[in-house]
Design an enzyme around this catalytic site. Structure first.
Site, short mmCIF file in Angstrom:
data_model
loop_
_atom_site.label_atom_id
_atom_site.label_comp_id
_atom_site.label_asym_id
_atom_site.label_seq_id
_atom_site.Cartn_x
_atom_site.Cartn_y
_atom_site.Cartn_z
CE1 TYR A 145 15.02 4.12 -22.60
CE2 TYR A 145 14.24 1.95 -23.24
CZ TYR A 145 14.79 3.17 -23.57
OH TYR A 145 15.12 3.44 -24.88
CG PHE A 424 4.40 8.44 -26.54
CD1 PHE A 424 5.74 8.26 -26.25
CD2 PHE A 424 3.47 8.19 -25.55
CE1 PHE A 424 6.16 7.88 -24.98
CE2 PHE A 424 3.88 7.81 -24.26
CZ PHE A 424 5.21 7.65 -23.99
#
Length: 424
Positions: A145, A424
């Site tokens: 990422y 999350f």
């Protein structure tokens, strides 16, 4: 090969879900021990979901806080990801909108075609259009990422301690009391406690809907870690100011038996913190305590007569941040000192940051930079958990004015290390 990137319709939800590792049973974490997990394995096993699971997940996907994007190759879904709408607490206590990247995967047969890059670009554009100037994620693999502008901003420790090694430096009389409660009571208490915690903890995240619903159901988890037990601390007035979730998994191996695994732990006061740990570290018929998802500045070590008793066994980056709007991000938080610096953020321009403990202004300028860096480094620095001088030593931040790095460190320094127990 025709490629299309777009949101997923209800009719396409099941096909989208089959791409995701937590549904199809493919690996969803690199095969390394994680600080997110208190057990002895690298990660609990993955089991392919049933058709009934898929239908339930497809219905849940219709919630307005879940925004999936998919890569269609010749009309078929080959990869997907999603943004969830959450809140992040930044220095100063402001809770700001964060676009949380989750449920990301590309089918093995479609890799190396740039699909994830296209999906990520569409999702970050969606965040900008909705006014979300921060994006975040927890990385399944450390090499992916950074290329999209993300960089680690919070970290977690996993530690362990033998029960016989524990001795506290001082005597303690608890003005409140501890109570073991069932899952239904815990499911009511945890959302309230977490709201109080995230109001004062930099880096903490608002929970997704239903985060604690499973506590009420009880039952045995599929990974064999044993049932959850719920410990609550109440202050002298009866208000809950701390809680812990722990497990006592059975093991046929004597070396792994008698291990108490702390799955979640929160305390609003020092009394609650001390009382909860005193019991967990001296639970009858146990020999070792393992705690995961712990902040890097854990106070417990300094309460013990032998600080080496608490052995750090894993460290893991947790929340990765990507700054989508430099001006808004720098203006919404507060700072630990009063100063003015010009930051050259490659690809985003030069910005004069006039910062103070009560707020800041940030504007684009055409001036000589004091410090230059990329948006990746700014993401790591943003919550104060990483120092600019540390990144400069690694060749990732450049100082152009003498003393500028120390001044930037002084501005960004938090009272406590940023930490998010909820993801999350």
């Amino acid at each position: 090969m025709a490629i299309e990137i777009r949101p997923v319709t209800r009719d396409e939800a099941t096909e989208y879900l089959r791409v995701l590792p937590y549904v199809n049973g493919f690996p969803q974490e690199e095969p390394e021990a994680s600080a997110w997990y208190a057990g002895s394995a690298a990660w609990p096993p993955q089991v392919p979901r049933t058709a009934a699971d898929l239908e339930r997940y497809a219905e849940e996907m219709q919630a307005d806080w879940f925004r999936p994007q998919a890569a269609f190759v010749d009309g078929k879904i080959a990869g997907g990801s999603a943004i969830v709408s959450v809140q992040l607490t930044v220095p100063g206590g402001q809770q700001v909108a964060l676009g949380g990247v989750t449920s990301t995967a590309v089918l093995p047969t479609y890799r190396r075609r740039g699909l994830l890059r296209k999906i990520m670009a569409a999702m970050l554009d969606d965040c900008r259009e909705r006014g979300e100037f921060l994006a975040g994620l927890s990385a399944s693999e450390g090499t992916i990422y950074g290329r999209y502008g993300f960089s680690p901003a919070t970290f977690q420790h996993r530690w362990e301690v033998r029960r016989t090694d524990v001795a506290f430096r001082t005597e303690f009389t608890d003005p409140g009391g501890l109570e073991l409660v069932d899952g239904a009571v815990a499911a009511e208490l945890w959302p309230v406690l977490h709201e109080q915690v995230r109001a004062v903890r930099v880096g903490e995240i608002s929970p997704l809907p239903g985060k604690w619903d499973g506590l009420a159901g009880g039952g045995l988890p599929a990974d064999g870690s044993g049932p959850a037990h719920h410990l609550v601390h109440r202050d002298a007035g009866g208000a809950v100011d701390g809680a812990a979730i722990f497990r006592l998994p059975w093991s046929p191996d004597p070396e792994r038996a008698g291990v108490l695994q702390v799955e979640a732990f929160e305390a609003l006061t020092s009394d609650a913190y001390r009382a909860l740990w005193e019991l967990l570290l001296d639970f009858d018929l146990t020999k070792q305590v393992v705690a995961a998802r712990r902040p890097v500045d854990e106070a417990l070590r300094w309460m013990l007569t032998n600080p080496r008793a608490l052995k750090l066994t894993r460290t893991r980056d947790n929340l990765w941040l990507c700054i989508l709007d430099v001006r808004r991000a720098l203006e919404v938080r507060t700072y630990a000192a009063t100063d003015s610096l010009v930051l050259d953020v490659h690809g985003s321009g030069r910005w004069r940051l006039d910062a103070a403990p009560d707020g800041a202004t940030c504007k684009a300028v055409d001036e000589d930079a004091d410090v230059s860096l990329t948006v990746n480094e700014l993401g790591s620095l943003y919550l104060g958990g990483v120092r600019a001088s540390e990144l400069a030593s690694a060749g990732r931040v450049a100082e152009h004015a003498p003393g500028a790095l120390s001044r930037l460190d002084a501005l960004l320094r938090p009272d406590r290390a940023p930490h998010n127990a909820v993801g999350f």
